[in-house]
Structures are given as structure tokens and as C-alpha cells.
Design a protein around this motif. Structure first.
Motif, PDB file in Angstrom:
ATOM      1  N   TRP A 167       1.296 -53.952  90.233  1.00 49.12           N
ATOM      2  CA  TRP A 167       1.215 -55.363  90.615  1.00 49.12           C
ATOM      3  C   TRP A 167       0.521 -56.152  89.512  1.00 49.12           C
ATOM      4  CZ3 TRP A 167       3.852 -56.875  94.762  1.00 49.12           C
ATOM      5  CH2 TRP A 167       4.157 -55.918  95.748  1.00 49.12           C
ATOM      6  N   ARG A 168       1.055 -57.336  89.249  1.00 41.39           N
ATOM      7  CA  ARG A 168       0.416 -58.265  88.339  1.00 41.39           C
ATOM      8  C   ARG A 168       0.336 -59.632  89.024  1.00 41.39           C
ATOM      9  NH1 ARG A 168      -0.725 -54.208  86.534  1.00 41.39           N
ATOM     10  NH2 ARG A 168      -0.618 -53.434  84.388  1.00 41.39           N
ATOM     11  N   GLU A 169      -0.779 -60.282  88.774  1.00 41.02           N
ATOM     12  CA  GLU A 169      -1.019 -61.583  89.397  1.00 41.02           C
ATOM     13  C   GLU A 169      -0.261 -62.677  88.659  1.00 41.02           C
ATOM     14  OE1 GLU A 169      -5.032 -63.767  89.460  1.00 41.02           O
ATOM     15  OE2 GLU A 169      -5.073 -62.380  91.181  1.00 41.02           O
ATOM     16  N   ILE A 170       0.525 -63.442  89.400  1.00 40.28           N
ATOM     17  CA  ILE A 170       1.215 -64.597  88.828  1.00 40.28           C
ATOM     18  C   ILE A 170       0.274 -65.796  88.796  1.00 40.28           C
ATOM     19  CG2 ILE A 170       3.149 -66.204  89.110  1.00 40.28           C
ATOM     20  CD1 ILE A 170       4.618 -63.916  90.594  1.00 40.28           C
ATOM     21  N   LEU A 275       3.611 -60.243  91.404  1.00 44.40           N
ATOM     22  CA  LEU A 275       4.879 -59.624  91.020  1.00 44.40           C
ATOM     23  C   LEU A 275       4.664 -58.122  91.024  1.00 44.40           C
ATOM     24  CD1 LEU A 275       7.818 -60.097  89.879  1.00 44.40           C
ATOM     25  CD2 LEU A 275       6.801 -59.667  87.628  1.00 44.40           C
ATOM     26  N   GLY A 276       5.521 -57.395  91.735  1.00 46.93           N
ATOM     27  CA  GLY A 276       5.385 -55.951  91.828  1.00 46.93           C
ATOM     28  C   GLY A 276       6.653 -55.230  91.420  1.00 46.93           C
ATOM     29  N   TRP A 277       6.481 -54.035  90.839  1.00 45.56           N
ATOM     30  CA  TRP A 277       7.628 -53.211  90.480  1.00 45.56           C
ATOM     31  C   TRP A 277       7.180 -51.758  90.443  1.00 45.56           C
ATOM     32  CZ3 TRP A 277       4.943 -56.178  87.038  1.00 45.56           C
ATOM     33  CH2 TRP A 277       4.435 -55.566  85.895  1.00 45.56           C
ATOM     34  N   ALA A 288       7.683 -57.469  81.444  1.00 46.61           N
ATOM     35  CA  ALA A 288       6.894 -58.525  80.806  1.00 46.61           C
ATOM     36  C   ALA A 288       7.643 -59.851  80.811  1.00 46.61           C
ATOM     37  CB  ALA A 288       6.545 -58.117  79.376  1.00 46.61           C
ATOM     38  N   THR A 289       8.957 -59.797  80.613  1.00 51.21           N
ATOM     39  CA  THR A 289       9.754 -61.025  80.623  1.00 51.21           C
ATOM     40  C   THR A 289       9.780 -61.654  82.007  1.00 51.21           C
ATOM     41  OG1 THR A 289      11.172 -60.234  78.828  1.00 51.21           O
ATOM     42  CG2 THR A 289      12.063 -61.959  80.254  1.00 51.21           C
ATOM     43  N   VAL A 290       9.995 -60.836  83.036  1.00 46.96           N
ATOM     44  CA  VAL A 290      10.034 -61.369  84.397  1.00 46.96           C
ATOM     45  C   VAL A 290       8.687 -61.962  84.780  1.00 46.96           C
ATOM     46  CG1 VAL A 290      10.400 -60.783  86.824  1.00 46.96           C
ATOM     47  CG2 VAL A 290      11.871 -59.777  85.078  1.00 46.96           C
ATOM     48  N   LEU A 291       7.601 -61.278  84.405  1.00 40.96           N
ATOM     49  CA  LEU A 291       6.270 -61.788  84.725  1.00 40.96           C
ATOM     50  C   LEU A 291       6.024 -63.125  84.027  1.00 40.96           C
ATOM     51  CD1 LEU A 291       3.504 -61.443  86.048  1.00 40.96           C
ATOM     52  CD2 LEU A 291       2.801 -60.075  84.064  1.00 40.96           C
ATOM     53  N   ALA A 292       6.396 -63.225  82.766  1.00 44.07           N
ATOM     54  CA  ALA A 292       6.199 -64.480  82.037  1.00 44.07           C
ATOM     55  C   ALA A 292       7.019 -65.611  82.660  1.00 44.07           C
ATOM     56  CB  ALA A 292       6.581 -64.297  80.570  1.00 44.07           C
ATOM     57  N   GLN A 293       8.242 -65.305  83.073  1.00 39.35           N
ATOM     58  CA  GLN A 293       9.076 -66.332  83.696  1.00 39.35           C
ATOM     59  C   GLN A 293       8.526 -66.731  85.063  1.00 39.35           C
ATOM     60  OE1 GLN A 293      11.343 -67.982  82.275  1.00 39.35           O
ATOM     61  NE2 GLN A 293      11.796 -66.772  80.460  1.00 39.35           N
ATOM     62  N   ALA A 325      -4.844 -64.651  85.226  1.00 44.33           N
ATOM     63  CA  ALA A 325      -3.871 -63.575  85.399  1.00 44.33           C
ATOM     64  C   ALA A 325      -4.547 -62.257  85.069  1.00 44.33           C
ATOM     65  CB  ALA A 325      -2.671 -63.789  84.501  1.00 44.33           C
ATOM     66  N   ARG A 326      -4.428 -61.307  85.968  1.00 42.10           N
ATOM     67  CA  ARG A 326      -5.078 -60.027  85.722  1.00 42.10           C
ATOM     68  C   ARG A 326      -4.317 -58.916  86.435  1.00 42.10           C
ATOM     69  NH1 ARG A 326      -8.076 -63.121  89.274  1.00 42.10           N
ATOM     70  NH2 ARG A 326      -8.452 -62.281  91.329  1.00 42.10           N
TER      71      ARG A 326
END
Length: 329
Positions: A167-170, A275-277, A288-293, A325-326
Motif C-alpha cells: 500500500w502507498r498513500e495517495i 493505492l494497493g497492489w 510507480a506510474t499508476v501511483l504518480a497518476q 506521501a509515505r
């Protein structure tokens, strides 16, 4: 109610944890929500699955029967899903890199992400699946049926699903209140929660702890909410438009004719967009691209809200849109 796989997973989690409280933590749910779910499952199956005691819970005879079946059913379904996913991808190797399956809870962020991805990669085949259940979306990612999930958690609550999901924080947003533009409090720059003690409420449903956190925030403000309507976004807007309720919404809620959104004094509630994967799912090249978008989509939404911009400018202008973001464990 029909029995679903997520119900079997909840039963297994309770048995493994030996406690509703520990099982709720493992599942990313509030304990009252898990208790209510267990009661519905027991009504469906016709009897109690666990005996409650001072030292936790213990499976009844009926519970042991159900648990025995879960040990067969859950691994078999998981294996079937993984094999079907591998088969579908291997059958079309030429399109493997162009297919992107996104899941999200109801809200504008998923649509904005799809739009940004379509502009960034016009040849990609992007499909979506929406659900009010954060737990269901996490399970679909775990099973390989979704590549990414865009969802949220209340405050600092843990993300749903197993620990091996990444998981990454949007962003992190304050929760705002949605009012008719002629509501007596609509002209205020921010609204004290206690001033809404006589109102009825509307929000979208979820299986996290938001409802419990809202009730706790109301208690701190000195009242109990009269009634909460949990329904889809369009219906929430309608209930506010006809004066039936005031709504709870994220700060990025898009401008809507006849309505205004206002921050709550002291920011008693916050919402984390995540965002999770699945790291082992074969999509690290585009994560990384999806997270940035996704972060860009959130920034765009924040920029369209004058109310959010005014809130950000408060507190000496030191607030930042979306928070930091963390990594999320």
C-alpha cells in the motif's frame, strides 16, 4: 443474506485469532462491525458458530463444521482464481502489458485516474470495478483479479487485506460536511460539529471504521447522531438537495449546483486515499506510474475546490494538499 467468500474468511479469522477484537484488527474492521457481520452469518447458517467467554471465543459444533469446509473451499477458490488469471494472461501474451484492471470505491478519484492513464498511455486497455467494500477490493487484488485498488481508510486505520499487499498513500484529506447553499450554516467558513446536532446525516457505505469514528466524534461534540443514511453518492447528494440530511464527504468533492461543502472545526475526521497492489502479481513495472497518476488526479481534484483551497490557506497557510506521501505497511 447469501453466504459469500468474505464471510468464510471472517469466520476463519475469528477462529484463528480466538477473539473478535484481534480478528477485527487482522481484517482491518472495527470490532462492532465484525460482531454485526458474525450475527448475520449465524442467522444465515441457523445457529451460533462461536461461544463467547471471558477469554475469547471458541467454535461450537456448527462452527467446527463450517471451519472444516472453509479449509477446503478457500484454498480451492484462491487456486482457481490464480490459475484462471495466469491462463487468461498466457493466452494473450501480446496484450499482457496493455491490460490494466483497476478497482475503487465509489467516488471521483477512480474516474480521474482512468482519464489520466488513458491520456498517458492511449493504447492501454483499462477496465474498472467499483465496490463499496474496501475488503472486497483487497481480496480481488490478492486473488489476482485486479491489478490495483484505489480505496480509503478512516484516519490512521490499517489498510484492508493480508499483510503481503503493498500500500502507498495517495493523499490525506479532511472530511467536510455537505450542505444546501441556503442552509443557515452555509455562509460560515467552517462548521462546528455540535451545531449540526439536530440534523440527519448521509454518507456512502463502507466496511471500515468510519461510522464508528463519526459516532465517536459526535459524542465528543456532546450529541448522538439522529440518523445516518448510507447509500450511493448520487443518493447522498439528493438527500442533501431535498433537505432530508446533511452529508459527509471528502474535501475534494466536486462543486455541485445548489450545494456547498464546509470544513468541520478542528478536523475531527480525516480520510486516507490509498493505492494497493500485489508485489508478486507481475506489475511492479507500472506501479510507480499508476501511483504518480493517482496523486496527480487527487491534486487536480483539490485544485477544483475553492473550499478546500480556503481550508489549505488557513492555519498560516502551512497546510499542504493531500498530506505527506509515505509507505503503508
Amino acid at each position: 443474506m447469501e453466504l459469500e467468500l468474505r464471510h468464510l474468511r471472517a469466520i476463519r479469522a475469528i477462529a484463528e485469532a480466538g477473539s473478535l477484537t484481534r480478528a477485527a484488527t487482522a481484517l482491518g474492521l472495527a470490532q462492532p462491525a465484525l460482531s454485526a457481520q458474525l450475527r448475520r452469518i449465524e442467522r444465515t447458517l441457523g445457529g451460533e458458530l462461536f461461544e463467547r467467554g471471558r477469554h475469547g471465543v471458541r467454535a461450537t459444533a456448527l462452527g467446527e463444521l463450517v471451519l472444516e469446509r472453509t479449509r477446503i473451499v478457500l484454498p480451492a477458490v484462491s487456486e482457481l482464481q490464480q490459475e484462471a488469471t495466469r491462463f487468461a494472461r498466457d493466452a494473450h501474451p501480446e496484450t499482457r502489458r496493455l491490460r490494466l484492471r483497476l478497482g475503487g470505491t465509489h467516488g471521483p478519484l477512480l474516474g480521474a485516474l482512468v482519464d489520466r492513464l488513458a491520456r498517458a498511455a492511449p493504447d492501454a486497455a483499462v477496465s474498472t470495478r467499483a465496490s463499496w467494500s474496501e475488503q472486497e477490493l483487497a481480496e480481488l487484488v490478492t486473488a489476482g483479479r485486479l491489478d490495483f485498488a484505489v480505496l480509503g481508510t478512516c484516519g490512521s486505520a490499517p489498510p484492508p487485506g493480508p499483510e503481503h499487499l503493498r500500500w502507498r498513500e495517495i493523499a490525506v484529506d479532511p472530511v467536510f460536511v455537505m450542505l444546501l447553499d441556503d442552509h443557515p450554516l452555509a455562509a460560515l467558513p467552517e462548521v462546528d460539529l455540535a451545531a449540526l446536532a439536530d440534523e440527519e446525516w448521509a454518507c456512502v457505505p463502507g466496511d471500515g471504521c468510519f461510522a464508528d469514528c463519526f459516532t465517536a466524534a459526535c459524542a465528543r461534540a456532546g450529541f448522538s447522531p439522529r440518523r445516518m443514511y448510507e447509500t450511493d453518492t448520487a443518493s447522498c447528494v439528493h438527500l442533501v438537495q431535498v433537505g432530508r440530511a446533511v452529508g459527509l464527504c471528502r474535501a475534494t468533492f466536486p462543486p455541485t449546483p445548489g450545494l456547498v461543502t464546509r470544513p468541520l472545526t478542528g478536523t475531527p475526521l480525516t480520510w486516507r486515499h490509498l493505492l494497493g497492489w500485489l508485489p508478486a502479481g507481475g506489475r511492479p513495472d507500472i506501479a510507480a506510474t499508476v501511483l504518480a497518476q493517482a496523486r496527480g488526479a487527487h491534486a487536480d481534484a483539490a485544485g477544483r475546490s475553492d473550499t478546500y483551497a480556503a481550508w489549505l490557506a488557513g492555519a498560516d497557510g502551512s497546510r499542504e494538499p493531500g498530506g505527506g506521501a509515505r509507505a503503508v505497511p
